[in-house]
Design a protein around this motif. Structure first.
Motif, mmCIF file in Angstrom:
data_model
loop_
_atom_site.group_PDB
_atom_site.id
_atom_site.type_symbol
_atom_site.label_atom_id
_atom_site.label_comp_id
_atom_site.label_asym_id
_atom_site.label_seq_id
_atom_site.Cartn_x
_atom_site.Cartn_y
_atom_site.Cartn_z
ATOM 1 N N ALA A 23 0.826 -1.211 0.000
ATOM 2 C CA ALA A 23 0.000 0.000 0.000
ATOM 3 C C ALA A 23 0.857 1.257 0.000
ATOM 4 C CB ALA A 23 -0.931 -0.017 1.216
ATOM 5 N N LEU A 24 1.910 1.277 0.808
ATOM 6 C CA LEU A 24 2.802 2.439 0.844
ATOM 7 C C LEU A 24 3.525 2.627 -0.485
ATOM 8 C CD1 LEU A 24 4.340 2.066 4.420
ATOM 9 C CD2 LEU A 24 2.866 3.927 3.620
ATOM 10 N N SER A 25 3.908 1.529 -1.119
ATOM 11 C CA SER A 25 4.596 1.623 -2.413
ATOM 12 C C SER A 25 3.681 2.193 -3.488
ATOM 13 C CB SER A 25 5.107 0.239 -2.831
ATOM 14 O OG SER A 25 6.023 -0.281 -1.890
ATOM 15 N N VAL A 26 2.426 1.740 -3.510
ATOM 16 C CA VAL A 26 1.459 2.289 -4.466
ATOM 17 C C VAL A 26 1.234 3.776 -4.201
ATOM 18 C CG1 VAL A 26 -0.946 2.190 -5.214
ATOM 19 C CG2 VAL A 26 0.327 0.076 -4.877
ATOM 20 N N LEU A 27 1.173 4.161 -2.920
ATOM 21 C CA LEU A 27 1.021 5.579 -2.573
ATOM 22 C C LEU A 27 2.209 6.396 -3.075
ATOM 23 C CD1 LEU A 27 -0.363 7.895 -1.013
ATOM 24 C CD2 LEU A 27 0.939 7.160 1.012
ATOM 25 N N ALA A 28 3.422 5.861 -2.896
ATOM 26 C CA ALA A 28 4.621 6.578 -3.349
ATOM 27 C C ALA A 28 4.600 6.794 -4.853
ATOM 28 C CB ALA A 28 5.871 5.795 -2.942
ATOM 29 N N VAL A 29 4.213 5.766 -5.604
ATOM 30 C CA VAL A 29 4.161 5.886 -7.061
ATOM 31 C C VAL A 29 3.086 6.890 -7.471
ATOM 32 C CG1 VAL A 29 3.691 4.678 -9.227
ATOM 33 C CG2 VAL A 29 5.066 3.572 -7.459
ATOM 34 N N HIS A 30 1.907 6.790 -6.839
ATOM 35 C CA HIS A 30 0.818 7.702 -7.208
ATOM 36 C C HIS A 30 1.165 9.150 -6.857
ATOM 37 C CE1 HIS A 30 -3.290 8.836 -8.224
ATOM 38 N NE2 HIS A 30 -3.265 9.610 -7.149
ATOM 39 N N THR A 31 1.972 9.353 -5.832
ATOM 40 C CA THR A 31 2.381 10.714 -5.462
ATOM 41 C C THR A 31 3.155 11.376 -6.589
ATOM 42 O OG1 THR A 31 2.463 10.106 -3.115
ATOM 43 C CG2 THR A 31 3.686 12.067 -3.779
ATOM 44 N N LYS B 288 -2.543 8.410 -11.415
ATOM 45 C CA LYS B 288 -3.326 7.573 -12.314
ATOM 46 C C LYS B 288 -2.624 6.284 -12.727
ATOM 47 C CE LYS B 288 -5.973 11.436 -14.246
ATOM 48 N NZ LYS B 288 -6.426 12.117 -15.473
ATOM 49 N N THR B 289 -1.449 6.003 -12.146
ATOM 50 C CA THR B 289 -0.764 4.746 -12.464
ATOM 51 C C THR B 289 -1.552 3.582 -11.874
ATOM 52 O OG1 THR B 289 1.358 5.894 -12.348
ATOM 53 C CG2 THR B 289 1.407 3.488 -12.304
ATOM 54 N N SER B 290 -1.779 2.528 -12.660
ATOM 55 C CA SER B 290 -2.510 1.361 -12.171
ATOM 56 C C SER B 290 -1.581 0.448 -11.368
ATOM 57 C CB SER B 290 -3.156 0.599 -13.329
ATOM 58 O OG SER B 290 -2.186 0.137 -14.235
ATOM 59 N N PHE B 291 -2.133 -0.626 -10.805
ATOM 60 C CA PHE B 291 -1.392 -1.389 -9.798
ATOM 61 C C PHE B 291 -0.156 -2.089 -10.351
ATOM 62 C CE2 PHE B 291 -0.600 -5.458 -7.646
ATOM 63 C CZ PHE B 291 -0.158 -4.962 -6.427
ATOM 64 N N PHE B 292 -0.303 -2.861 -11.420
ATOM 65 C CA PHE B 292 0.839 -3.638 -11.912
ATOM 66 C C PHE B 292 2.033 -2.755 -12.288
ATOM 67 C CE2 PHE B 292 -2.276 -7.197 -13.019
ATOM 68 C CZ PHE B 292 -1.904 -7.943 -11.916
ATOM 69 N N PRO B 293 1.846 -1.672 -13.081
ATOM 70 C CA PRO B 293 2.983 -0.770 -13.326
ATOM 71 C C PRO B 293 3.515 -0.136 -12.047
ATOM 72 C CG PRO B 293 1.275 -0.402 -14.956
ATOM 73 C CD PRO B 293 0.687 -1.304 -13.911
ATOM 74 N N TRP C 246 -5.991 -3.975 -9.912
ATOM 75 C CA TRP C 246 -6.612 -3.486 -8.679
ATOM 76 C C TRP C 246 -7.254 -4.630 -7.895
ATOM 77 C CZ3 TRP C 246 -4.272 0.433 -7.424
ATOM 78 C CH2 TRP C 246 -4.011 1.496 -8.295
ATOM 79 N N ALA C 247 -7.690 -5.682 -8.584
ATOM 80 C CA ALA C 247 -8.217 -6.853 -7.883
ATOM 81 C C ALA C 247 -7.111 -7.524 -7.064
ATOM 82 C CB ALA C 247 -8.822 -7.840 -8.875
ATOM 83 N N PHE C 248 -5.917 -7.643 -7.643
ATOM 84 C CA PHE C 248 -4.774 -8.194 -6.911
ATOM 85 C C PHE C 248 -4.451 -7.322 -5.702
ATOM 86 C CE2 PHE C 248 -4.019 -11.078 -10.368
ATOM 87 C CZ PHE C 248 -3.188 -12.064 -9.846
ATOM 88 N N PHE C 249 -4.457 -6.014 -5.901
ATOM 89 C CA PHE C 249 -4.168 -5.081 -4.818
ATOM 90 C C PHE C 249 -5.174 -5.244 -3.683
ATOM 91 C CE2 PHE C 249 -4.315 -0.485 -3.287
ATOM 92 C CZ PHE C 249 -3.172 -0.613 -2.511
ATOM 93 N N ALA C 250 -6.454 -5.330 -4.036
ATOM 94 C CA ALA C 250 -7.499 -5.506 -3.023
ATOM 95 C C ALA C 250 -7.317 -6.835 -2.283
ATOM 96 C CB ALA C 250 -8.879 -5.458 -3.682
ATOM 97 N N ALA C 251 -6.938 -7.892 -3.005
ATOM 98 C CA ALA C 251 -6.742 -9.201 -2.377
ATOM 99 C C ALA C 251 -5.601 -9.154 -1.360
ATOM 100 C CB ALA C 251 -6.460 -10.257 -3.441
ATOM 101 N N ILE C 252 -4.495 -8.491 -1.724
ATOM 102 C CA ILE C 252 -3.352 -8.373 -0.810
ATOM 103 C C ILE C 252 -3.754 -7.629 0.457
ATOM 104 C CG2 ILE C 252 -1.064 -7.328 -0.519
ATOM 105 C CD1 ILE C 252 -0.635 -7.820 -3.529
ATOM 106 N N LEU C 253 -4.486 -6.512 0.287
ATOM 107 C CA LEU C 253 -4.912 -5.736 1.451
ATOM 108 C C LEU C 253 -5.865 -6.533 2.336
ATOM 109 C CD1 LEU C 253 -5.491 -2.190 -0.112
ATOM 110 C CD2 LEU C 253 -3.496 -3.026 1.136
ATOM 111 N N LEU C 254 -6.814 -7.243 1.729
ATOM 112 C CA LEU C 254 -7.779 -8.017 2.504
ATOM 113 C C LEU C 254 -7.107 -9.174 3.244
ATOM 114 C CD1 LEU C 254 -10.808 -8.082 0.038
ATOM 115 C CD2 LEU C 254 -10.637 -6.829 2.194
ATOM 116 N N LEU C 255 -6.133 -9.807 2.616
ATOM 117 C CA LEU C 255 -5.414 -10.895 3.285
ATOM 118 C C LEU C 255 -4.702 -10.393 4.534
ATOM 119 C CD1 LEU C 255 -3.901 -12.807 0.234
ATOM 120 C CD2 LEU C 255 -5.610 -13.683 1.827
ATOM 121 N N GLY C 256 -4.253 -9.140 4.496
ATOM 122 C CA GLY C 256 -3.551 -8.577 5.641
ATOM 123 C C GLY C 256 -4.444 -8.208 6.799
#
Length: 524
Positions: A81-89, A93-98, A415-425
């Motif tokens: 989640a922090l890594s995605v936040l850093a990239v989006h900062t 508009k960057t999607s999850f896999f990139p 984004w489905a993968f991202f949601a799955a990772i967050l939910l597993l945590g």
């Protein structure tokens, strides 16, 4: 740059303070809060970006669950989640896999890019040209008359225009210099016994070399976090590629199949034949599979139920990925808008639906397996992968019906993968597995539960206290029956409880998490 340097220095010190010789706990919660706060203070405009606020909130929530559970999965979710936040900062508009690729690349290459950045900043401090030599400033004079100008120009270069080393560069160079110095001291100590004896007489107890190495690692990670690197073309395609295909940009008369040029009618016929054969093959597989489960038939010789589920699932997921890739290729362009492609579209939808039925049948087999042989991480993983694969099939069905682009699938499934990772945590799976598997106190597999983390101890301990048979779980060998018999199992659990209690009582507040606190208070 001064603000960036200050943020980098503070985040590095916080990293070292919160995580050096600590376990996962409330330290991740507080560190996530600190990073989000620094990003917000660095540019308050980010607080007006709804997407940025969502990723910031997800980072804080995932950090909260680390403080709750302290598990490896919750830590992975928080880092993601922090890594995605850093990239989006940096790259909105960057999607999850990139975003995932950019962040991993930034962390791994941070040392190299740090050196490159220092070099570029040092060279950029020098003037690219001197105004005295600009075209409009040339004067028609003798050579002697020009000498004072040349001398003055040289003085300007060495004084007023002299590049100044930035504070950030000084800090980085100091850190690198210290690291290099430590490396060479270590090498020289091994190379020269006399030098080793000399350095042994120097009291360096105040310097903790493991702490310095850990802090330097934190510095590199924070450098990669705040200075995200990306691939320009990948990012532009990710951000700018449309979610819907456009008929105006495609040649609706002619197409190509596997590199061969052909008219659209021929391509449609080839795809229909191919999909028709695959549908018949999959129909046969589904009929046999469902008939086998309904009749309760015996498995083939030398095939265990574990092999039937686990190996079958792996192969199934790979086959469905091929299914999605094939459909993406068939409907990559003009075939979506071919006026006589309704039959092709129907066959593709039937094929995708049949694959979905296959996934449901596999999920049912896994449920039967869990009910018979208890819960494990692999069996939970089967459910997760089946859900993600089913989501991929559903979005592919949507793509075919709505003429969506390949980038639509990449973004949506990312984004489905991202949601799955967050939910597993959000779940402590060790506790859930231990409670489920000990529901029958007279028949549970202690060998597997002994590999769970300490949070599983209360459920296992209370189950063992209530167990009555000679051994908890019946194994095929005398060694296992003896090793994991009820007496040995009780002794081992009591030893683990003493060890956990001792570690918990010595634990620093930074490593505190709620599940450990509950475990400590539910153990003797």
């Amino acid at each position: 740059m001064k603000r960036n340097t200050l943020i980098l220095a503070i985040s590095t010190l916080l990293f070292s303070f919160f995580f050096y010789e600590q376990r996962a706990g409330i330290n991740f919660t507080l560190f996530s809060l600190a990073l989000v706060a620094m990003l917000a203070l660095d540019d308050p405009k980010r607080l007006k970006d709804p997407r940025w606020l969502i990723f910031a909130a997800l980072s804080l929530v995932s950090g909260f669950f680390v403080g709750w559970h302290g598990t490896v999965i919750s830590v992975m979710a928080n880092i993601t989640a922090l890594s995605v936040l850093a990239v989006h900062t940096l790259l909105p508009k960057t999607s999850f896999f990139p975003a995932f690729i950019f962040s991993v690349y930034s962390y791994l290459s941070s040392f190299v890019y740090m050196i490159i950045d220092l070099s570029e900043r040092s060279s950029s401090g020098r003037p690219r040209y001197n105004p005295a030599y600009a075209p409009g400033n040339y004067r028609h004079t003798t050579e002697k008359a020009m000498e004072p100008d040349i001398q003055n120009n040289f003085q300007d270069k060495t004084s007023a225009d002299k590049p100044k080393l930035e504070t950030g560069a000084k800090v980085v160079i100091g850190v690198i210099g210290l690291a290099v110095l430590i490396v060479f001291i270590s090498l020289y100590r091994k190379a020269s016994p006399v030098f080793k004896e000399f350095t042994d007489n120097i009291n360096l107890d105040f310097i903790s070399f493991p702490w310095l190495a850990f802090t330097f690692l934190g510095f590199l990670l924070m450098y990669g976090f705040f200075f995200i690197r990306h691939h320009k073309n990948l990012h532009e395609n990710d951000v700018n590629a449309p979610a819907q295909l456009s008929a105006e940009k495609l040649n609706l008369e002619n197409g190509s199949f596997l590199g061969f040029r052909m008219d659209m009618r021929t391509e449609a016929i080839i795809v229909m034949i191919f999909l028709g054969l695959l549908n018949l093959l999959l129909l046969l597989l589904n009929v046999i599979d469902i008939s086998f489960m309904a009749s309760g038939g015996d498995l083939p010789t030398d095939v265990t139920y574990a092999d039937f589920v686990h190996k079958g699932v792996g192969t199934l997921i790979v086959s469905v990925i091929f299914v999605i890739a094939i459909v993406m290729y068939f409907f990559r362009g003009a075939l979506n808008f071919y006026e006589k492609s309704s039959s092709v579209r129907l066959l593709a939808n039937i094929w995708l639906a049949q694959n979905l039925i296959l996934l449901i049948a596999t999920a049912f087999r896994n449920s039967v397996y869990v009910a018979e042989y208890d819960l494990t991480y692999k069996r939970i993983g089967v459910y997760v992968w089946l859900l993600l694969t089913a989501f991929g099939l559903i979005t592919t069905l949507y793509k075919v019906m709505k003429k969506s682009s390949t980038w639509y699938l990449i973004r949506t499934n990312g984004w489905a993968f991202f949601a799955a990772i967050l939910l597993l945590g959000t779940v402590n799976w060790d506790i859930l597995i231990a409670k489920y598997n000990t529901r029958n106190v007279n028949d549970f597999d202690y060998e597997y539960l002994s590999r769970m983390n300490d949070n599983s101890l209360p459920a296992v301990y209370h189950a063992l206290q209530q167990s009555k048979p000679e051994h908890v779980f019946s194994f095929d060998t005398d060694y296992h029956n003896s090793r994991f018999g009820i007496t040995n199992s009780k002794d081992e659990v009591e030893s683990r409880i003493r060890s956990f209690n001792a570690k918990y009582e010595k634990m620093n507040w930074k490593s505190w998490n709620y599940d450990d606190w509950v475990t400590y208070n539910n153990l003797p």
